[in-house]
Design an enzyme around this catalytic site. Sequence first.
Site, mmCIF file in Angstrom:
data_model
loop_
_atom_site.group_PDB
_atom_site.id
_atom_site.type_symbol
_atom_site.label_atom_id
_atom_site.label_comp_id
_atom_site.label_asym_id
_atom_site.label_seq_id
_atom_site.Cartn_x
_atom_site.Cartn_y
_atom_site.Cartn_z
ATOM 1 N N THR A 1 5.782 9.874 1.364
ATOM 2 C CA THR A 1 6.331 10.075 2.705
ATOM 3 C C THR A 1 6.451 11.555 3.044
ATOM 4 O OG1 THR A 1 8.405 9.881 3.932
ATOM 5 C CG2 THR A 1 8.593 9.777 1.576
ATOM 6 N N ASP A 2 6.488 11.868 4.347
ATOM 7 C CA ASP A 2 6.730 13.257 4.761
ATOM 8 C C ASP A 2 8.196 13.648 4.553
ATOM 9 O OD1 ASP A 2 7.865 11.744 6.812
ATOM 10 O OD2 ASP A 2 6.924 12.873 8.446
ATOM 11 N N GLU A 3 9.056 12.641 4.261
ATOM 12 C CA GLU A 3 10.480 12.956 4.108
ATOM 13 C C GLU A 3 10.751 13.820 2.874
ATOM 14 O OE1 GLU A 3 13.272 9.825 5.005
ATOM 15 O OE2 GLU A 3 11.768 8.726 6.152
ATOM 16 N N TYR B 1 16.752 8.331 -0.789
ATOM 17 C CA TYR B 1 15.385 7.792 -0.664
ATOM 18 C C TYR B 1 14.353 8.901 -0.840
ATOM 19 C CZ TYR B 1 11.058 6.478 1.711
ATOM 20 O OH TYR B 1 9.736 6.289 2.030
ATOM 21 N N LYS C 1 11.506 9.589 -3.788
ATOM 22 C CA LYS C 1 10.062 9.673 -3.521
ATOM 23 C C LYS C 1 9.523 11.041 -3.989
ATOM 24 C CE LYS C 1 7.619 7.159 -1.793
ATOM 25 N NZ LYS C 1 6.809 6.001 -2.284
ATOM 26 N N ASN D 1 5.766 5.139 10.127
ATOM 27 C CA ASN D 1 4.811 4.119 10.586
ATOM 28 C C ASN D 1 5.514 3.118 11.498
ATOM 29 O OD1 ASN D 1 2.261 3.442 8.171
ATOM 30 N ND2 ASN D 1 3.370 5.355 8.386
ATOM 31 N N LYS E 1 14.170 -2.080 10.645
ATOM 32 C CA LYS E 1 13.698 -0.729 10.962
ATOM 33 C C LYS E 1 13.783 -0.487 12.474
ATOM 34 C CE LYS E 1 12.617 0.351 6.672
ATOM 35 N NZ LYS E 1 11.585 1.066 5.999
ATOM 36 N N ASP F 1 26.454 9.100 13.676
ATOM 37 C CA ASP F 1 25.195 9.505 13.053
ATOM 38 C C ASP F 1 25.183 9.172 11.565
ATOM 39 O OD1 ASP F 1 22.670 10.464 13.031
ATOM 40 O OD2 ASP F 1 23.170 12.514 13.622
HETATM 41 P P1 NAD Z 1 8.433 -1.921 2.468
HETATM 42 O O1 NAD Z 1 9.871 -1.768 2.078
HETATM 43 O O2 NAD Z 1 8.091 -2.661 3.711
HETATM 44 O O3 NAD Z 1 7.621 -2.636 1.277
HETATM 45 C C1 NAD Z 1 7.821 -2.311 -0.069
HETATM 46 C C2 NAD Z 1 7.215 -3.414 -0.916
HETATM 47 O O4 NAD Z 1 7.405 -3.068 -2.297
HETATM 48 C C3 NAD Z 1 7.873 -4.791 -0.710
HETATM 49 O O5 NAD Z 1 6.881 -5.787 -0.583
HETATM 50 C C4 NAD Z 1 8.692 -4.974 -1.974
HETATM 51 O O6 NAD Z 1 8.831 -6.362 -2.341
HETATM 52 C C5 NAD Z 1 7.881 -4.201 -2.994
HETATM 53 N N1 NAD Z 1 8.693 -3.737 -4.127
HETATM 54 C C6 NAD Z 1 9.906 -3.119 -4.079
HETATM 55 N N2 NAD Z 1 10.334 -2.869 -5.320
HETATM 56 C C7 NAD Z 1 9.370 -3.303 -6.177
HETATM 57 C C8 NAD Z 1 9.235 -3.307 -7.590
HETATM 58 N N3 NAD Z 1 10.195 -2.819 -8.389
HETATM 59 N N4 NAD Z 1 8.106 -3.832 -8.129
HETATM 60 C C9 NAD Z 1 7.126 -4.341 -7.330
HETATM 61 N N5 NAD Z 1 7.221 -4.390 -5.993
HETATM 62 C C10 NAD Z 1 8.332 -3.874 -5.422
HETATM 63 O O7 NAD Z 1 7.844 -0.452 2.489
HETATM 64 P P2 NAD Z 1 6.694 0.175 3.417
HETATM 65 O O8 NAD Z 1 7.311 0.640 4.675
HETATM 66 O O9 NAD Z 1 5.553 -0.751 3.451
HETATM 67 O O10 NAD Z 1 6.310 1.454 2.564
HETATM 68 C C11 NAD Z 1 5.289 1.396 1.555
HETATM 69 C C12 NAD Z 1 5.169 2.747 0.887
HETATM 70 O O11 NAD Z 1 4.838 3.733 1.869
HETATM 71 C C13 NAD Z 1 6.462 3.217 0.240
HETATM 72 O O12 NAD Z 1 6.136 3.858 -0.962
HETATM 73 C C14 NAD Z 1 7.046 4.215 1.237
HETATM 74 O O13 NAD Z 1 7.799 5.191 0.570
HETATM 75 C C15 NAD Z 1 5.795 4.789 1.854
HETATM 76 N N6 NAD Z 1 5.921 5.269 3.245
HETATM 77 C C16 NAD Z 1 6.489 4.484 4.215
HETATM 78 C C17 NAD Z 1 6.555 4.966 5.536
HETATM 79 C C18 NAD Z 1 7.117 4.118 6.651
HETATM 80 O O14 NAD Z 1 7.237 4.612 7.786
HETATM 81 N N7 NAD Z 1 7.414 2.851 6.444
HETATM 82 C C19 NAD Z 1 6.068 6.242 5.845
HETATM 83 C C20 NAD Z 1 5.495 6.997 4.816
HETATM 84 C C21 NAD Z 1 5.419 6.507 3.529
#
Ligand code: NAD
Length: 354
Positions: free
Chosen positions: A133-135, A159, A163, A189, A198, A292
Amino acid sequence: MRILITGGAGFIGSAVVRYIINHTQDSVLNIDKLTYAGNLTSLDSINNNPRYSFKQLDICNQAGLKQVFTEYQPDAVMHLAAESHVDRAIDAPAAFIQTNIVGTYTLLEVARQYWQTLERDKKLAFRFHHISTDEVYGDLGGTDELFTETTAYAPSSPYSASKASSDHLVRAWYRTYGLPTLITNCSNNYGPYHFPEKLIPLMILNALKGFPLPVYGDGSQIRDWLFVEDHARALYAVITQGKIGETYNIGGYNEKTNLEVVQTICGLLEELVPNKPDGVKSYKDLIHYVKDRPGHDLRYAIDASKITRELGWRPQETFESGIRKTVAWYLQNEAWWHPILEGLYKKNDYGRLG
Ligand code: NAD
């Protein structure tokens, strides 16, 4: 390619799995623990494809992972499994440390041991792609430069700190052991199949019910929004063409304040669902400012010029086109989100939804 995807039942992971099955000839094994955020119905459209398979597994389970690598013999790993919700991390950080840090470490070790046993050509071709993530970069002031791949890490929340830790581990496994890794850091996203707690789905679904639309602080926090299907295409470009050891930032060039996002959703609902819930004159009247979030980052904004320059990727959706598709999808797919909302109500988790 045979691609092992972790977290493929989540929001972005399921978009990546659908993209690969629908647009390439590659095969996917999806491993996912199926936490509250994992939802196999997001994969209904490709579930019967012979190139797709699923195994329920925790990425912290080393023996289970070893068995998966031995049996599936992947050519590449795309690692998306994570605990991902900042509010949940503030309430209960332990699962974030466990999955995001210990889980990534466990996966790296199993992948490294497997990679070392491969014959020369397969070893050279193998890739481990870590999705982040960009965070991890912290936040920006209103006029600061954008985040680039060389911006120093300064995570603010449990979080983003977890990451950031996982990114450091992946870089160390490349430098120390030569594991052929790639890292991507992406902005916020949005799109279909986004878990209802979300911001964007929460606002759409609350507005449809005539519930308050909770906006943190004064709503001036800025995020750079990327349509999830654009992200899936970017990730595939990186796993197939990215240079080993490199990091690529991925962003949408769509900086919006949270308040602008909520107002845009209200405007679209006025047009698409003019028949409002009882007592609601205008969806915008439902906007309601709440205390906040602690440590709330002010602004994230990504410079994605490297991936455009080197791999030819750029987003196809503008915020206006993507948010319209997203609102329309939620209106047409109550069968997907209704059971999830019911589950949250039952667990008394509705506090999060405003
Ligand atoms: P999400 O929370 O929707 O999905 C995460 C998935 O991981 C779920 O299906 C969950 O069951 C699975 N999971 C969690 N713990 C687990 C474990 N211990 N073993 C196996 N599976 C496990 O998340 P997302 O929004 O789809 O994000 C996916 C990735 O992208 C993450 O790594 C997140 O940090 C990164 N990301 C997300 C965003 C965003 O805006 N959502 C932006 C940038 C990066």
